[in-house]
Design a protein around this motif. Sequence first.
Motif, PDB file in Angstrom:
ATOM      1  N   TYR A 156       0.851  -1.201   0.000  1.00  0.00           N
ATOM      2  CA  TYR A 156       0.000   0.000   0.000  1.00  0.00           C
ATOM      3  C   TYR A 156       0.880   1.241   0.000  1.00  0.00           C
ATOM      4  O   TYR A 156       1.724   1.413   0.877  1.00  0.00           O
ATOM      5  N   ASN A 215       0.692   5.636  -0.967  1.00  0.00           N
ATOM      6  CA  ASN A 215      -0.048   6.824  -1.396  1.00  0.00           C
ATOM      7  C   ASN A 215       0.915   7.938  -1.759  1.00  0.00           C
ATOM      8  O   ASN A 215       1.957   8.115  -1.103  1.00  0.00           O
ATOM      9  N   ASN A 265      -3.198   9.665  -5.856  1.00  0.00           N
ATOM     10  CA  ASN A 265      -3.599   8.356  -6.356  1.00  0.00           C
ATOM     11  C   ASN A 265      -4.698   7.742  -5.500  1.00  0.00           C
ATOM     12  O   ASN A 265      -5.409   6.841  -5.934  1.00  0.00           O
ATOM     13  N   ASN A 266      -4.869   8.244  -4.261  1.00  0.00           N
ATOM     14  CA  ASN A 266      -5.892   7.717  -3.359  1.00  0.00           C
ATOM     15  C   ASN A 266      -7.110   8.628  -3.295  1.00  0.00           C
ATOM     16  O   ASN A 266      -8.250   8.171  -3.364  1.00  0.00           O
ATOM     17  N   TYR A 320     -10.533   9.903   1.686  1.00  0.00           N
ATOM     18  CA  TYR A 320      -9.456   8.952   1.962  1.00  0.00           C
ATOM     19  C   TYR A 320      -9.978   7.524   2.166  1.00  0.00           C
ATOM     20  O   TYR A 320     -11.083   7.308   2.656  1.00  0.00           O
ATOM     21  N   SER A 321      -9.128   6.559   1.813  1.00  0.00           N
ATOM     22  CA  SER A 321      -9.454   5.157   2.036  1.00  0.00           C
ATOM     23  C   SER A 321      -8.174   4.359   2.176  1.00  0.00           C
ATOM     24  O   SER A 321      -7.262   4.483   1.346  1.00  0.00           O
ATOM     25  N   ASP A 322      -8.060   3.567   3.231  1.00  0.00           N
ATOM     26  CA  ASP A 322      -6.955   2.628   3.400  1.00  0.00           C
ATOM     27  C   ASP A 322      -7.469   1.441   4.208  1.00  0.00           C
ATOM     28  O   ASP A 322      -8.659   1.398   4.564  1.00  0.00           O
TER      29      ASP A 322
END
Length: 609
Positions: A294, A296, A333-334, A409-411
Amino acid sequence: MRLKYVYCAVVLSVLATAQNPPTSSDGPTPKLSRQETVIVTSSYEAVPLEQSDRSVSVLDVGQAPALFRNWADVLRLDTAVDVEQRAPGTQADVSIRGASFEQTLVLVNGLRINDAQSGHHNFDLPIPFESIQRIEVMHGSGSTLYGSDAVGGAVNFITAPPVGSELRLGAAAGSFGTNTQNGSASYVTTNWSEQIAFTRDSSSGFMPDRDFRNFAAASETRVQSILGASDLLLGISDRPFGANQFYGDFNSWERTKGWFAGASQHLGDNTELALGYRRHTDEFILVRDRPQIYENNHITESWQGAIRERKKLTENNRFYYGAEIYSDSIDSNNLGQHRRTHGAVYLAFDARAINRLSLSVGAREEIFSQGHADFSPTVAAGYAVSSRFRLKASVAHAFRLPTYTDLYYSDPANSGNPNLRPEKAWGYEGGFDWIAGRHLAGSVTVFHRHDRDVIDYVRATPADLWQAVNIDDLRFTGLEAATRLKFFNNQQLDISYTRLYGAQKMLAGLQSKYLFNYPVNQASAGWLGQAPAKVLLRTRLGVTERYRADAYPLMEFSVAREFGRFEPHFQVSNVTNTAYEEIQGVRMPGRAYLAGIQVRFFEGHVKPK
């Protein structure tokens, strides 16, 4: 919207025409002290600190810069400020009066620094610590002055013109493989000055994946011409660091870079133009040794411009008005690509002498490209009961726009919410300043803030994602008390205490990530002075008790001594070797040492006009 401005104009005009120069039989307006400290953060024009109608603290770095490691050491002197470091020398969050870290506005010479991506980068300053002369902290809501984000208050990092031409270089080394290098060079003529400064520091880390390598440099040019004073500040920064446990149970890594340009031009005595540009990049790897899992990459840019005008009505009464525009964007990119623009107009009236009374009234209308607007009024007043005792009070509105991280945001552990509403708040405060004489002064302030639609991340169980939501109702009530004692001409003792009580609607069993980490009790006692043989000493003992957590002490000690052109210094942080966390789950280092030396190679004494 037009009705609001008509109303404000009528009220301010009535106030202006109703005031006369003081002719009371009591004599002229009393002066509270002989202190010459002047502040610029809580009003549209510089005023003496003792005449401010808002609660403001002034933290002087320039009087003994070798006794402080960084700006976090300085801000700890104000117990209304909560410094939440993830590690010394890397990332830190700062809040005021229990507000979240995103509800604190950060300024450099009055220009906005707050990051549109995430409030975690608000204090990623694009200038070195060596460039800072003093830090002003305005407590309480300040959107009338500055727009979005000044909910808990504002922190203004202020540079100062060099007093003479000189070259300084320094180096230091200490615990955890720490080494630093810094320097500054200044050149001064009658109408022009130039100052360049840099700092570099690195550490192998006090634990695995807590290493860092920081660099920052700045150039500031000041010119006095027939037009008026001109100022151009340029800054860059580069900070790669190990982020172990910063954002959850991961050995993460991060690198941020910043570019900043700020310019101001005075046109005569009553008009000022200001422009600012900031670019910030953030490279984030969730698992340091496996970046493919992962990663960002975020790039944010912001532009700001302002025209400010003042009109002198009488010797002590003034109108202020102006317009501002602000635009920010992100390419990630996120988070995707987004842009927003908002403009504002403001109008204010300030009366500095109505017998013993001072009064400030202002309003700001902020209009956003998304189609909504925010109206932020402020009223502040002060009354000098005597030459030694002054009452003051204020009411102010504030708001904050969601950051791009809040929205998109997302992770694997967090999720934003594109439907978030802007935060809104009303702040109230009242108190007094007391000056017993040249050597003793103090202040007490009681405050209350009511927040609506506060943005936080919540979850039901540790197995769930943190989800961004609006919390409907949050209230903070508190007390600030501070006193300063100067004795033997070269000694200064500062004691301060802040008590904070928060009340909120129940979150229905949900866990909160950020909002409930505030200190309920925070006390500090600091001493700065000169010992025999011209040795400079500084020590501070602080105690912090966070919400539903145990209290912990932190003590620091610094010593420096000039030997002609040489100034060795020695600092000890966390003297008591306390085990503590300022952010839950992020361990801070124990006792640490730093020893170094500053060298002046030449000095001049030509001062600009």
